[in-house]
Design a protein around this motif. Sequence first.
Motif, PDB file in Angstrom:
ATOM      1  N   MET A 233      14.059   7.048   3.875  1.00  0.00           N
ATOM      2  CA  MET A 233      13.042   6.461   3.015  1.00  0.00           C
ATOM      3  C   MET A 233      13.489   5.106   2.475  1.00  0.00           C
ATOM      4  O   MET A 233      12.677   4.212   2.257  1.00  0.00           O
ATOM      5  CB  MET A 233      12.697   7.406   1.861  1.00  0.00           C
ATOM      6  CG  MET A 233      11.838   8.591   2.264  1.00  0.00           C
ATOM      7  SD  MET A 233      10.366   8.105   3.217  1.00  0.00           S
ATOM      8  CE  MET A 233       9.598   6.905   2.114  1.00  0.00           C
ATOM      9  N   TRP A 234      14.800   4.949   2.270  1.00  0.00           N
ATOM     10  CA  TRP A 234      15.304   3.635   1.847  1.00  0.00           C
ATOM     11  C   TRP A 234      14.992   2.591   2.920  1.00  0.00           C
ATOM     12  O   TRP A 234      14.562   1.483   2.606  1.00  0.00           O
ATOM     13  CB  TRP A 234      16.802   3.714   1.582  1.00  0.00           C
ATOM     14  CG  TRP A 234      17.403   2.404   1.163  1.00  0.00           C
ATOM     15  CD1 TRP A 234      17.341   1.836  -0.080  1.00  0.00           C
ATOM     16  CD2 TRP A 234      18.144   1.492   1.997  1.00  0.00           C
ATOM     17  NE1 TRP A 234      17.999   0.622  -0.069  1.00  0.00           N
ATOM     18  CE2 TRP A 234      18.496   0.382   1.179  1.00  0.00           C
ATOM     19  CE3 TRP A 234      18.547   1.498   3.325  1.00  0.00           C
ATOM     20  CZ2 TRP A 234      19.242  -0.690   1.674  1.00  0.00           C
ATOM     21  CZ3 TRP A 234      19.276   0.436   3.818  1.00  0.00           C
ATOM     22  CH2 TRP A 234      19.619  -0.645   2.991  1.00  0.00           C
ATOM     23  N   LEU A 235      15.199   2.964   4.183  1.00  0.00           N
ATOM     24  CA  LEU A 235      14.894   2.044   5.278  1.00  0.00           C
ATOM     25  C   LEU A 235      13.399   1.759   5.369  1.00  0.00           C
ATOM     26  O   LEU A 235      12.985   0.616   5.599  1.00  0.00           O
ATOM     27  CB  LEU A 235      15.390   2.631   6.606  1.00  0.00           C
ATOM     28  CG  LEU A 235      16.905   2.646   6.815  1.00  0.00           C
ATOM     29  CD1 LEU A 235      17.262   3.433   8.066  1.00  0.00           C
ATOM     30  CD2 LEU A 235      17.452   1.219   6.914  1.00  0.00           C
ATOM     31  N   VAL A 236      12.581   2.785   5.176  1.00  0.00           N
ATOM     32  CA  VAL A 236      11.131   2.606   5.234  1.00  0.00           C
ATOM     33  C   VAL A 236      10.660   1.658   4.130  1.00  0.00           C
ATOM     34  O   VAL A 236       9.788   0.800   4.341  1.00  0.00           O
ATOM     35  CB  VAL A 236      10.419   3.970   5.115  1.00  0.00           C
ATOM     36  CG1 VAL A 236       8.914   3.788   4.887  1.00  0.00           C
ATOM     37  CG2 VAL A 236      10.658   4.805   6.363  1.00  0.00           C
ATOM     38  N   MET A 237      11.250   1.801   2.938  1.00  0.00           N
ATOM     39  CA  MET A 237      10.841   0.989   1.796  1.00  0.00           C
ATOM     40  C   MET A 237      11.455  -0.403   1.806  1.00  0.00           C
ATOM     41  O   MET A 237      11.036  -1.267   1.033  1.00  0.00           O
ATOM     42  CB  MET A 237      11.239   1.698   0.493  1.00  0.00           C
ATOM     43  CG  MET A 237      10.437   2.942   0.180  1.00  0.00           C
ATOM     44  SD  MET A 237       8.711   2.552  -0.169  1.00  0.00           S
ATOM     45  CE  MET A 237       8.872   1.581  -1.675  1.00  0.00           C
ATOM     46  N   LEU A 238      12.437  -0.645   2.662  1.00  0.00           N
ATOM     47  CA  LEU A 238      13.162  -1.911   2.630  1.00  0.00           C
ATOM     48  C   LEU A 238      12.255  -3.100   2.930  1.00  0.00           C
ATOM     49  O   LEU A 238      12.352  -4.149   2.273  1.00  0.00           O
ATOM     50  CB  LEU A 238      14.327  -1.859   3.625  1.00  0.00           C
ATOM     51  CG  LEU A 238      15.306  -3.035   3.602  1.00  0.00           C
ATOM     52  CD1 LEU A 238      15.848  -3.271   2.202  1.00  0.00           C
ATOM     53  CD2 LEU A 238      16.443  -2.793   4.596  1.00  0.00           C
ATOM     54  N   TRP A 239      11.369  -2.963   3.909  1.00  0.00           N
ATOM     55  CA  TRP A 239      10.482  -4.077   4.260  1.00  0.00           C
ATOM     56  C   TRP A 239       9.500  -4.412   3.132  1.00  0.00           C
ATOM     57  O   TRP A 239       9.434  -5.569   2.681  1.00  0.00           O
ATOM     58  CB  TRP A 239       9.739  -3.785   5.547  1.00  0.00           C
ATOM     59  CG  TRP A 239       8.756  -4.855   5.914  1.00  0.00           C
ATOM     60  CD1 TRP A 239       7.416  -4.872   5.658  1.00  0.00           C
ATOM     61  CD2 TRP A 239       9.056  -6.109   6.556  1.00  0.00           C
ATOM     62  NE1 TRP A 239       6.848  -6.033   6.117  1.00  0.00           N
ATOM     63  CE2 TRP A 239       7.827  -6.812   6.666  1.00  0.00           C
ATOM     64  CE3 TRP A 239      10.213  -6.688   7.044  1.00  0.00           C
ATOM     65  CZ2 TRP A 239       7.748  -8.064   7.249  1.00  0.00           C
ATOM     66  CZ3 TRP A 239      10.145  -7.936   7.625  1.00  0.00           C
ATOM     67  CH2 TRP A 239       8.929  -8.609   7.725  1.00  0.00           C
ATOM     68  N   PRO A 240       8.722  -3.426   2.626  1.00  0.00           N
ATOM     69  CA  PRO A 240       7.782  -3.783   1.543  1.00  0.00           C
ATOM     70  C   PRO A 240       8.489  -4.261   0.273  1.00  0.00           C
ATOM     71  O   PRO A 240       7.991  -5.174  -0.392  1.00  0.00           O
ATOM     72  CB  PRO A 240       6.993  -2.490   1.296  1.00  0.00           C
ATOM     73  CG  PRO A 240       7.775  -1.410   1.941  1.00  0.00           C
ATOM     74  CD  PRO A 240       8.521  -2.033   3.071  1.00  0.00           C
ATOM     75  N   THR A 241       9.631  -3.679  -0.076  1.00  0.00           N
ATOM     76  CA  THR A 241      10.324  -4.155  -1.272  1.00  0.00           C
ATOM     77  C   THR A 241      10.856  -5.567  -1.074  1.00  0.00           C
ATOM     78  O   THR A 241      10.956  -6.339  -2.036  1.00  0.00           O
ATOM     79  CB  THR A 241      11.482  -3.212  -1.657  1.00  0.00           C
ATOM     80  OG1 THR A 241      12.357  -3.024  -0.538  1.00  0.00           O
ATOM     81  CG2 THR A 241      10.959  -1.867  -2.118  1.00  0.00           C
ATOM     82  N   SER A 242      11.196  -5.929   0.173  1.00  0.00           N
ATOM     83  CA  SER A 242      11.625  -7.294   0.451  1.00  0.00           C
ATOM     84  C   SER A 242      10.474  -8.281   0.271  1.00  0.00           C
ATOM     85  O   SER A 242      10.663  -9.377  -0.268  1.00  0.00           O
ATOM     86  CB  SER A 242      12.171  -7.392   1.877  1.00  0.00           C
ATOM     87  OG  SER A 242      13.293  -6.556   2.047  1.00  0.00           O
ATOM     88  N   ARG A 243       9.290  -7.899   0.700  1.00  0.00           N
ATOM     89  CA  ARG A 243       8.124  -8.768   0.503  1.00  0.00           C
ATOM     90  C   ARG A 243       7.743  -8.878  -0.970  1.00  0.00           C
ATOM     91  O   ARG A 243       7.149  -9.882  -1.401  1.00  0.00           O
ATOM     92  CB  ARG A 243       6.923  -8.242   1.308  1.00  0.00           C
ATOM     93  CG  ARG A 243       7.036  -8.344   2.810  1.00  0.00           C
ATOM     94  CD  ARG A 243       7.080  -9.770   3.311  1.00  0.00           C
ATOM     95  NE  ARG A 243       5.893 -10.549   3.009  1.00  0.00           N
ATOM     96  CZ  ARG A 243       4.864 -10.712   3.837  1.00  0.00           C
ATOM     97  NH1 ARG A 243       4.865 -10.118   5.032  1.00  0.00           N
ATOM     98  NH2 ARG A 243       3.833 -11.477   3.509  1.00  0.00           N
ATOM     99  N   LEU A 244       8.092  -7.860  -1.762  1.00  0.00           N
ATOM    100  CA  LEU A 244       7.767  -7.858  -3.192  1.00  0.00           C
ATOM    101  C   LEU A 244       8.910  -8.376  -4.058  1.00  0.00           C
ATOM    102  O   LEU A 244       8.838  -8.302  -5.282  1.00  0.00           O
ATOM    103  CB  LEU A 244       7.401  -6.437  -3.631  1.00  0.00           C
ATOM    104  CG  LEU A 244       6.144  -5.834  -2.986  1.00  0.00           C
ATOM    105  CD1 LEU A 244       5.989  -4.376  -3.388  1.00  0.00           C
ATOM    106  CD2 LEU A 244       4.900  -6.628  -3.392  1.00  0.00           C
TER     107      LEU A 244
END
Length: 258
Positions: free
Chosen positions: A149-160
């Motif tokens: 889940m950390w990997l899944v969330m890494l992209w959207p959190t990077s954009r935010l």
Amino acid sequence: MIDVDEQEWRRPPLEVGRLMADGLRLAWSTLPSLWPLWLAYMAMNAAAAFWTRANLGPDLMLSTEQVLAYGVVISVPSGLILGFSMRVMLDVGEGRWRVDRGMVGYVTIGMGLLLAEFWPASVLSHAVEGKVPDPYWQIWATYLPSPLMWLVMLWPTSRLLVWPIRHLLGDTSATPGESWRIMRGAARPYVVAILWVAAPLYIADMLAWEQFFYAQSYVGMGVACVVDAAWAAAACGLAAAAFRTRVLDSERLAKVFS
């Protein structure tokens, strides 16, 4: 506030090597002034580890409700520590240690993102519980949803990324959409830099925590707490370096050309 669309062409690109060098330099150069915060971070992780071990069920798992409660409680002190550290790394002068509206916004956004990672990870862990016959591999099967889940969330959190940092610096009108536009084209190198720095630390952290939870090793816990603090400092440095390049440098250029 600078119009994002008009200034998009002036936003400096992120380069993986430069971002890693700048981020790690920021983390290292601020260590003399921030070591009390990282010591507090280690103490917080140690306390959280003891609480977690005391509340593990017979299946060596926390309930989903416990995971969510843990996420809410741990996000406040960790958010404050990361917020103060970020302000130091971004050269905030007066008010860097103030718990103001911007800091509250930063901590609240961080809490939301953390729960967005913790809740599905807990659901997935309980879903695979008992599906793997070997007890040892069952432990790993229930543990892997968390890094997944950390990997899944890494992209959207990077954009935010820009959104909570804007709040931290006092711009409480910052929005997720603004951050999403600013980080367009910059999220990929940021994610790559995060993964390069995180990979060795994550492996060391995972092995150290395994020693604490399954071998009752306090040395393992000590090593894990140090590694966790090192990762938090490095992550702060990378975020601050990306923000400096993508936002602050761009705004300086805008003032020059305006």
